[in-house]
Structure formats: C-alpha cells, structure tokens
Design an enzyme around this catalytic site. Sequence first.
Site, PDB file in Angstrom:
ATOM      1  N   ASP A  88       0.874  -1.172   0.000  1.00 16.39           N
ATOM      2  CA  ASP A  88       0.000   0.000   0.000  1.00 16.39           C
ATOM      3  C   ASP A  88       0.912   1.222   0.000  1.00 16.39           C
ATOM      4  OD1 ASP A  88      -2.062  -1.789   0.359  1.00 16.39           O
ATOM      5  OD2 ASP A  88      -2.879  -0.810   2.145  1.00 16.39           O
ATOM      6  N   HIS A 145       4.923  -7.331   0.232  1.00 20.77           N
ATOM      7  CA  HIS A 145       4.576  -8.620  -0.350  1.00 20.77           C
ATOM      8  C   HIS A 145       5.272  -8.804  -1.695  1.00 20.77           C
ATOM      9  CE1 HIS A 145       1.214  -9.505   2.551  1.00 20.77           C
ATOM     10  NE2 HIS A 145       1.426  -8.216   2.765  1.00 20.77           N
ATOM     11  N   SER A 248       8.519   3.964   4.750  1.00 20.39           N
ATOM     12  CA  SER A 248       9.686   4.134   3.903  1.00 20.39           C
ATOM     13  C   SER A 248       9.324   3.860   2.461  1.00 20.39           C
ATOM     14  CB  SER A 248      10.832   3.257   4.367  1.00 20.39           C
ATOM     15  OG  SER A 248      12.045   3.704   3.811  1.00 20.39           O
TER      16      SER A 248
END
Length: 301
Positions: A88, A145, A248
């Site tokens: 995200d 992921h 980050s």
Amino acid sequence: MSERLAVALQYVLPKRLLTQLAGKLAGLEGGAATTAVIRWFVKRYGVNMAEAANPDPASYTRFNEFFTRPLRAGARPLADADFVCPVDGAISQFGPIEFDQVFQAKGHFYSTTALVGGDRALAARFENGDFATLYLSPRDYHRIHMPCAGRLTQMIYVPGELFSVNPATARGVPGLFARNERVVCVFEGDSGPFVMVLVGATIVGSMATVWHGVVNPPRRPTVEKHAYAAGAVLLGKGEEMGRFLLGSTVVMLFPQGVLRFRSDWAPGAAVRMGEPMAHGQAIDAVPEVPCDGAADAADAP
C-alpha cells in the site's frame, strides 16, 4: 517551512540518533501512554483500522505491534495479474531504466550499481530494464509482499544515510534511494531476476524480512552479503516478504523486456497491495482498475 529549508535541515539534524530513539520508544510497553500515542496517530494520519485483523488500538502493547499490524482476511484480494503491487502506498516514479540510470525526481538520477551496493555484475542484469519506486506513508499498511513468485538468491545489507524519503526530500536530495541505508533482496522468478530494495529513512526503526527477521538494528559500517541455496526461500506471488517499522520506500528492478506497467499508472497515484501492477510483455494486458488517486504523503518520514 519551505520545502528547500526542510530538506536543508536534514543535512544537519542528528538523523541516526533520532532514529535510534524512535526505535526504542516504539518498542516499549507503555500501557495507557502507548494506547494514547496510537489513538493520536490513527487520528492524525487517518489510519483505517477497520481493515486491521485487530481493529482495537488499545489491544496493542507496543507501537511497533500496531505499526506492523496484519490486515483482516480478504482486505487485499490478489488480482489475477502477472505482477501485482507489493505494498500500500503511492507511486513515486516508475518506467524504463536508461542503461543503468534510475529516475528519482526532476534533475535527479542514480545508478543501479549504487542502489544494489556496488555489485556491478548484479546491476548489469537490469540494464535498460524497468523500475518502480513505491512510497509508504505513515497511514499505510507496512508489510511488503511479493509482486510475483520468486526464489531468493541473495540479500545485501547496505549501510547509508537516514534522510527522509518523502516526496519533498526525493526532489531535493541527489541519489536519495542509493544513499540511504537499505536492504537489497535478489530473487529469481519465472521471467528472470528481479530485485526488491527496502530503503530506510529517518525514524525508520528497523527493516525485517520473513526469512532473516530483523536486519537492522544494529547498523553496521560495511556492506554485508547473504547467499541462499536454491530452494531455501521460495515465496509465492502476494506472500509477505518483509516489513518496515515506520514508513519508507520500496524500489523494484526488472530486466529488459519482462513487463509493461499499467497504462493508468502515474507518479503520485495511490496503490494498494494485491492490485494489478504490470503484465508480462508476451501476455495480453491485465484488466485495469482505477488507481485510488493522489496520495497525501506530505507529513511522512
């Protein structure tokens, strides 16, 4: 405060000390104080706790537990696409690698060799390939992921600076992502090699991977390489591969001719883990889902 001044201050602030302090505080069990900080954070950054596996802010004993919270089942369905978005966040930049040069922001490029810690042979595998830089703001889900299935071959810890990685700093600090501390994860996939670089930043207390655990701290002064035997670490598309403790950036590198990014991708657009990112060059285009729009990341670290 002007953008130029905000960037200039980062050259003189004790970034490492601030990061160490933030890491210690985020790992404390502070009882009611921890709950108060989490509630403030949720309100300040608009965190959607309805998506969390555990939506109750008071149930987290440490800030780090809250920040790396898992999502509830079904919150991020995996698209039927060749390459899916691994996080995200927001699109910082993406596109072709110009020989070995990666575009950071207007007037700023950095080399793939510098990004991967000086390994010219590794960098050469991505000459004239493609890259994507995705930025995670404080409100985002902070687990990372896999964009596609891969076999881990190498992990490289690269020491460096701890500048902020927000959009203003990306515009103002040359070679930012090849300058900050980072963890380079090298995979072999069905279409060849690909790299996922986890970039550290100011107050990013640590970075971790599912196969190694916490990579930093401690922060070391030299590049460290870890090789992995064939089959030791196999991860499927959409599986978790790592996480940030505070926000980050992730930079991905792909070889030439492997993929084509979605035609509706644009810098600044919000993305969600699991949605279509790209399709293989020899495969029909995946269905495109509208991006969520411009991401509000001005306050991020």
